[in-house]
Write an enzyme that holds these catalytic residues in place. Structure first.
Site, PDB file in Angstrom:
ATOM      1  N   CYS A  51     103.383  74.033   9.260  1.00  0.00           N
ATOM      2  CA  CYS A  51     102.118  74.766   9.147  1.00  0.00           C
ATOM      3  C   CYS A  51     102.237  76.206   9.618  1.00  0.00           C
ATOM      4  O   CYS A  51     101.789  77.139   8.937  1.00  0.00           O
ATOM      5  CB  CYS A  51     101.014  74.035   9.889  1.00  0.00           C
ATOM      6  SG  CYS A  51     101.184  73.967  11.687  1.00  0.00           S
ATOM      7  N   HIS A 101      97.754  72.760  14.840  1.00  0.00           N
ATOM      8  CA  HIS A 101      97.824  73.041  13.399  1.00  0.00           C
ATOM      9  C   HIS A 101      97.150  74.369  13.116  1.00  0.00           C
ATOM     10  O   HIS A 101      96.168  74.744  13.777  1.00  0.00           O
ATOM     11  CB  HIS A 101      97.130  71.921  12.612  1.00  0.00           C
ATOM     12  CG  HIS A 101      97.346  71.978  11.134  1.00  0.00           C
ATOM     13  ND1 HIS A 101      98.556  71.736  10.537  1.00  0.00           N
ATOM     14  CD2 HIS A 101      96.481  72.265  10.105  1.00  0.00           C
ATOM     15  CE1 HIS A 101      98.439  71.847   9.216  1.00  0.00           C
ATOM     16  NE2 HIS A 101      97.187  72.183   8.940  1.00  0.00           N
ATOM     17  N   HIS A 125      97.160  75.331   3.595  1.00  0.00           N
ATOM     18  CA  HIS A 125      97.947  74.909   4.769  1.00  0.00           C
ATOM     19  C   HIS A 125      99.082  73.991   4.332  1.00  0.00           C
ATOM     20  O   HIS A 125      99.045  73.393   3.246  1.00  0.00           O
ATOM     21  CB  HIS A 125      97.053  74.235   5.815  1.00  0.00           C
ATOM     22  CG  HIS A 125      96.407  72.947   5.387  1.00  0.00           C
ATOM     23  ND1 HIS A 125      96.193  71.900   6.242  1.00  0.00           N
ATOM     24  CD2 HIS A 125      95.907  72.531   4.187  1.00  0.00           C
ATOM     25  CE1 HIS A 125      95.581  70.909   5.615  1.00  0.00           C
ATOM     26  NE2 HIS A 125      95.403  71.269   4.364  1.00  0.00           N
TER      27      HIS A 125
END
Length: 388
Positions: free
Chosen positions: A278, A333, A345
């Site tokens: 990520c 994240h 993402h």
């Protein structure tokens, strides 16, 4: 618990933090372990970015300090700080400042493969921490067999195989960075031996590779590779760095850059268009817009300006960063906003989701674990002067 036993527990804890020393004969004074803690907190708080492996042992009137740090200034600060609190002890200071002396003057390297892997331990089976792309410069700190402990341009630390780079000294780095360069903008391509599509492949390239430019032959850039090799790169894949640096990053350009990576696979530790985690995805998107971000999501969460996303996420702009975590105090994240609550993402693969309930792309888990949004375009730090 007695006062002496409490002191012993404290010292065992300190020694465990700093890498550990399995044998010691006498309790190290608390004011000395305390000053080591304070030095670490001030100068080397993040072990991903700094080497601070310190062991303390007291033998009679001797205080023995061993270990290593990756900064000569830190070495002096640590020694002076301990000395000031060890006036009644004979200080034996055997802390090694990195790079190791055995490396000589050649303490730099230029990555010589499209993606060089940075690993937690000096072996191919070890966890992948990050990647460096072709043309990147890394600092060599120590050597173990065929592996080097290196620091990358985002300060991340790890082990890299010697087969991944061309070793050089500071003068070699200066020559590599001198003159004109091109940056690869396409997710992937080939460097050819000659300026034809049927010519032999010399290396593949990924987005973000910055390489010295020797000239142009028709629709091909003639470029230099580490170690004195040359090759040809299709001009459609790259752009002169001088022109690229004049392009002002905008919310639209960040969103467009992220969009070109949709569909690429997730890879833990990946920071290249061969596979992203990520934060590797977000870091690469911003790098291609000549904005430098740190490596990990929780580091990125300290950058830029915190913004109010709005009750229905209406305040989010393309290019804003969205942060998530199962716990409020633990960011795990990061995603790239593309506006109106939607975001790109790397989660399984690079794809688009939404925070807006009722949207066909709504991601309930990310909605529940959303923690904050930050705007990066203000007060950003440009990527270094590669190719200027």
């Amino acid at each position: 618990m007695s006062k002496k036993m409490r002191s012993l527990v404290i010292v065992l804890f300190i020694l465990e933090i700093f890498g550990g020393c399995s044998r010691f004969s006498t309790v190290v004074p608390r004011d000395i372990t305390g000053v080591v803690e304070r030095v670490q907190k001030r100068f080397a708080p993040d072990k991903r970015l700094s080497v601070f492996d310190i062991r303390l042992e007291k033998k009679g009137d001797q205080l023995i300090v061993t270990g290593e740090v990756n900064d000569s200034r830190l070495w002096h600060v640590l020694k002076d700080s301990i000395q000031a609190h060890a006036k009644n002890l004979d200080l034996v200071f055997n802390v090694v400042p990195l790079p190791e002396k055995a490396l000589g003057d050649s303490t730099f390297a230029v990555v010589d493969v499209s993606t060089a892997h940075l690993r937690r331990q000096p072996k191919h089976a070890a966890e992948l921490l990050s990647q460096a792309v072709l043309g990147s410069v890394v600092r060599l700190l120590k050597k173990r067999g065929g592996w080097y402990f290196v620091q990358m341009d985002d300060r991340y630390l790890g082990w890299m195989s010697k087969t991944s780079f061309w070793r050089t000294d500071s003068a070699g780095v200066s020559r590599w960075k001198a003159g004109n360069h091109v940056i690869v903008k396409s997710p992937w391509g080939w460097i050819k031996k000659r300026p034809t599509r049927t010519s032999t492949n010399l290396s593949d390239v990924v987005a973000g590779c910055i390489l010295p430019l020797q000239g142009k032959t028709g629709p091909w850039y003639k470029i230099s590779l580490p170690g004195g090799k040359t090759g040809f790169l299709a001009a459609s894949l790259a752009e002169p760095v001088g022109r690229w640096l004049r392009e002002r990053p905008t919310p639209a350009s960040l969103a467009a850059t992220g969009k070109q990576f949709l569909g690429l696979p997730y890879l833990w530790g990946g920071t290249s268009s061969k596979g992203f985690d990520c934060s590797g995805f977000v870091q690469t998107v911003f790098k291609l817009n000549h904005i430098r971000l740190p490596r990990d999501a929780n580091q990125m969460a300290l950058e830029g300006e915190k913004i109010d996303p709005g009750e229905n996420f209406q305040n989010l702009k393309p290019g804003d960063l969205l942060f998530f975590g199962a716990k409020p105090d633990k960011i795990t994240h990061v995603a790239l906003s593309v506006g109106k609550g939607k975001f790109y993402h790397a989660d399984g693969y690079v794809h688009e989701n939404s925070l807006v309930q009722g949207d066909s792309l709504f991601n309930a888990y990310r909605f529940r674990t959303f923690r904050m949004a930050r705007r990066i375009l203000k007060g950003t730090v440009p990527v270094g002067n590669e190719g200027r």
